[in-house]
Scaffold this motif. Structure first.
Motif, PDB file in Angstrom:
ATOM      1  N   MET A 155      54.147  26.032  44.784  1.00  0.00           N
ATOM      2  CA  MET A 155      53.434  27.347  44.817  1.00  0.00           C
ATOM      3  C   MET A 155      52.058  27.082  46.018  1.00  0.00           C
ATOM      4  O   MET A 155      51.338  26.253  45.415  1.00  0.00           O
ATOM      5  CB  MET A 155      52.937  27.745  43.492  1.00  0.00           C
ATOM      6  N   PRO A 156      52.089  27.534  46.936  1.00  0.00           N
ATOM      7  CA  PRO A 156      51.082  27.534  47.697  1.00  0.00           C
ATOM      8  C   PRO A 156      50.004  28.234  47.278  1.00  0.00           C
ATOM      9  O   PRO A 156      49.934  29.039  46.218  1.00  0.00           O
ATOM     10  CB  PRO A 156      51.530  28.064  49.120  1.00  0.00           C
ATOM     11  N   GLN A 157      48.683  27.977  47.741  1.00  0.00           N
ATOM     12  CA  GLN A 157      47.623  28.728  47.388  1.00  0.00           C
ATOM     13  C   GLN A 157      47.785  29.993  47.985  1.00  0.00           C
ATOM     14  O   GLN A 157      48.407  30.175  49.095  1.00  0.00           O
ATOM     15  CB  GLN A 157      46.086  27.988  48.066  1.00  0.00           C
ATOM     16  N   LEU A 158      46.999  31.209  47.446  1.00  0.00           N
ATOM     17  CA  LEU A 158      47.238  32.455  47.601  1.00  0.00           C
ATOM     18  C   LEU A 158      45.748  33.084  47.904  1.00  0.00           C
ATOM     19  O   LEU A 158      44.923  32.865  47.157  1.00  0.00           O
ATOM     20  CB  LEU A 158      47.699  33.040  46.705  1.00  0.00           C
ATOM     21  N   LEU A 159      45.626  33.966  48.870  1.00  0.00           N
ATOM     22  CA  LEU A 159      44.568  34.661  49.219  1.00  0.00           C
ATOM     23  C   LEU A 159      44.874  36.162  48.930  1.00  0.00           C
ATOM     24  O   LEU A 159      46.113  36.378  49.491  1.00  0.00           O
ATOM     25  CB  LEU A 159      43.558  34.492  50.313  1.00  0.00           C
ATOM     26  N   VAL A 160      44.291  36.904  48.509  1.00  0.00           N
ATOM     27  CA  VAL A 160      44.375  38.408  48.246  1.00  0.00           C
ATOM     28  C   VAL A 160      43.855  39.042  49.631  1.00  0.00           C
ATOM     29  O   VAL A 160      42.510  38.772  49.870  1.00  0.00           O
ATOM     30  CB  VAL A 160      43.872  39.139  47.272  1.00  0.00           C
ATOM     31  N   GLY A 173      41.196  32.898  46.644  1.00  0.00           N
ATOM     32  CA  GLY A 173      40.257  33.576  47.323  1.00  0.00           C
ATOM     33  C   GLY A 173      40.547  34.831  47.746  1.00  0.00           C
ATOM     34  O   GLY A 173      41.898  35.268  47.448  1.00  0.00           O
ATOM     35  N   LEU A 174      39.903  35.359  49.027  1.00  0.00           N
ATOM     36  CA  LEU A 174      40.116  36.680  49.559  1.00  0.00           C
ATOM     37  C   LEU A 174      40.156  36.450  51.006  1.00  0.00           C
ATOM     38  O   LEU A 174      39.528  35.668  51.536  1.00  0.00           O
ATOM     39  CB  LEU A 174      39.161  37.457  49.142  1.00  0.00           C
ATOM     40  N   MET A 175      40.928  37.524  51.590  1.00  0.00           N
ATOM     41  CA  MET A 175      40.878  37.628  52.970  1.00  0.00           C
ATOM     42  C   MET A 175      40.680  38.875  53.493  1.00  0.00           C
ATOM     43  O   MET A 175      40.958  39.830  52.811  1.00  0.00           O
ATOM     44  CB  MET A 175      42.115  36.944  53.652  1.00  0.00           C
ATOM     45  N   CYS A 176      39.805  39.169  54.777  1.00  0.00           N
ATOM     46  CA  CYS A 176      39.914  40.406  55.270  1.00  0.00           C
ATOM     47  C   CYS A 176      40.002  40.341  56.853  1.00  0.00           C
ATOM     48  O   CYS A 176      39.518  39.339  57.505  1.00  0.00           O
ATOM     49  CB  CYS A 176      38.871  41.199  54.915  1.00  0.00           C
ATOM     50  N   ILE A 177      40.181  41.448  57.374  1.00  0.00           N
ATOM     51  CA  ILE A 177      40.181  41.488  58.988  1.00  0.00           C
ATOM     52  C   ILE A 177      39.461  42.845  59.218  1.00  0.00           C
ATOM     53  O   ILE A 177      40.248  43.902  58.922  1.00  0.00           O
ATOM     54  CB  ILE A 177      41.545  41.522  59.724  1.00  0.00           C
ATOM     55  N   ARG A 194      32.883  36.560  44.841  1.00  0.00           N
ATOM     56  CA  ARG A 194      31.733  36.265  43.575  1.00  0.00           C
ATOM     57  C   ARG A 194      32.232  37.015  42.472  1.00  0.00           C
ATOM     58  O   ARG A 194      32.047  36.303  41.231  1.00  0.00           O
ATOM     59  CB  ARG A 194      30.467  36.408  44.040  1.00  0.00           C
ATOM     60  N   ARG A 195      32.429  38.106  42.509  1.00  0.00           N
ATOM     61  CA  ARG A 195      32.612  39.121  41.203  1.00  0.00           C
ATOM     62  C   ARG A 195      34.056  38.426  40.452  1.00  0.00           C
ATOM     63  O   ARG A 195      33.807  38.365  39.280  1.00  0.00           O
ATOM     64  CB  ARG A 195      32.884  40.180  41.525  1.00  0.00           C
ATOM     65  N   HIS A 196      34.710  38.031  41.100  1.00  0.00           N
ATOM     66  CA  HIS A 196      35.966  37.260  40.608  1.00  0.00           C
ATOM     67  C   HIS A 196      35.959  35.781  40.341  1.00  0.00           C
ATOM     68  O   HIS A 196      36.886  35.322  39.903  1.00  0.00           O
ATOM     69  CB  HIS A 196      37.120  37.809  41.207  1.00  0.00           C
ATOM     70  N   GLY A 197      34.857  35.312  40.812  1.00  0.00           N
ATOM     71  CA  GLY A 197      34.742  33.644  40.748  1.00  0.00           C
ATOM     72  C   GLY A 197      35.711  33.152  41.506  1.00  0.00           C
ATOM     73  O   GLY A 197      36.126  31.785  41.196  1.00  0.00           O
ATOM     74  N   LEU A 198      36.010  33.422  42.591  1.00  0.00           N
ATOM     75  CA  LEU A 198      36.962  32.885  43.551  1.00  0.00           C
ATOM     76  C   LEU A 198      36.088  32.235  44.761  1.00  0.00           C
ATOM     77  O   LEU A 198      34.920  32.783  45.442  1.00  0.00           O
ATOM     78  CB  LEU A 198      37.792  34.036  44.202  1.00  0.00           C
ATOM     79  N   GLY A 199      36.630  30.856  44.904  1.00  0.00           N
ATOM     80  CA  GLY A 199      35.582  29.939  45.950  1.00  0.00           C
ATOM     81  C   GLY A 199      36.194  30.326  47.401  1.00  0.00           C
ATOM     82  O   GLY A 199      35.273  29.954  48.146  1.00  0.00           O
ATOM     83  N   VAL A 200      37.097  30.868  47.741  1.00  0.00           N
ATOM     84  CA  VAL A 200      37.838  30.999  49.234  1.00  0.00           C
ATOM     85  C   VAL A 200      37.630  32.208  49.805  1.00  0.00           C
ATOM     86  O   VAL A 200      37.819  33.116  49.079  1.00  0.00           O
ATOM     87  CB  VAL A 200      39.016  30.460  49.374  1.00  0.00           C
ATOM     88  N   VAL A 201      36.687  32.348  50.863  1.00  0.00           N
ATOM     89  CA  VAL A 201      36.419  33.526  51.538  1.00  0.00           C
ATOM     90  C   VAL A 201      36.826  33.312  52.865  1.00  0.00           C
ATOM     91  O   VAL A 201      36.060  32.863  53.745  1.00  0.00           O
ATOM     92  CB  VAL A 201      35.114  34.211  51.421  1.00  0.00           C
TER      93      VAL A 201
END
Length: 236
Positions: free
Chosen positions: A132-137, A172-176, A195-202
């Motif tokens: 399972m790779p890491q996943l960003l929403v 973590g999360l990603m955006c464009i 931050r709200r979800h305690g996720l480290g990758v932005v």
């Protein structure tokens, strides 16, 4: 005899020099924001650029790459891992469910988790592939109808569901942000959501705005043209 400089042999573009310039800009932006440059990962976006360009970047010390097309990434990257075992591949484009298995097999991170059907496809693919790779929403912070990403109003519930399903694989999360808007409000929205979800990758910021993204809290910046030069013609 002076050392040769890694270049994209197709264009003569000096990739090593461009990488050094981007790294210097990342360091300056981090220091201006009171952050450690070591906490920011540069993702070199090599989509549509030839394998030789990737090799030139690897020779210059770049280890993390981003690709939009799974098929293109599968042709470029697996053969390079024997020589560069620290190479990391991020799938950064909208991911079709029928490409999930190949993406799971080759990627270290998938940055574009954005809908329940893709969650299902990745879960099945991980069972088949045994990894399972890491996943960003991916969050569609501009709510643009033509763009991938979960809508802002649905993002918190989707993130929570993905974390419940995939556990620590959701990193973590990603955006464009929209190209015609100030990116800073979008960057701040994404950083606050992480931050709200305690996720480290932005993951946010590209060639034109990565310094602003770093100021807003980006941990990963996705830079293509500033490293590799103008993007080649779209492959047929």
């Amino acid at each position: 005899m002076p050392a040769t400089t890694p270049q994209d042999t197709a264009t003569g573009h000096d990739i090593a020099t461009a990488l050094a310039a981007v790294r210097a800009r990342i360091a300056a932006a981090a220091h201006s924001a009171g952050r450690d440059p070591a906490d920011i990962t540069l993702v070199a976006v090599s989509k549509f650029h030839p394998r030789e360009s990737v090799v030139a970047a690897l020779q210059a010390g770049q280890m993390t790459f981003g690709e939009n097309r799974v098929q293109e990434a599968a042709a470029k990257f697996p053969p390079l891992r024997a020589q560069w075992p620290d190479l990391r591949l991020n799938i950064i484009g909208g991911l079709q469910t029928n490409k999930a298995l190949e993406a799971v097999r080759i990627a270290d991170m998938i940055e574009s988790l954005d809908r329940p059907a893709l969650c299902d496809a990745i879960a099945r693919a991980a069972d088949r592939a045994g990894r399972m790779p890491q996943l960003l929403v991916q969050v569609n912070t501009g709510d643009e109808t033509q763009k991938s990403g979960v809508a802002v109003e649905d993002a918190d519930a989707f993130i929570a569901a993905a974390m419940a399903r995939f556990g620590d694989a959701v990193a973590g999360l990603m955006c464009i942000p929209p190209v015609d808007q100030d990116p800073m409000p979008h960057f701040r929205t994404l950083a606050a959501m992480a931050r709200r979800h305690g996720l480290g990758v932005v993951s946010m910021g590209m060639s034109a705005d990565f310094e602003q993204a770093i100021a807003a809290g980006a941990t990963h910046v996705r830079v293509g043209s500033a490293i590799f030069g103008p993007r080649p013609a779209h492959p047929s």
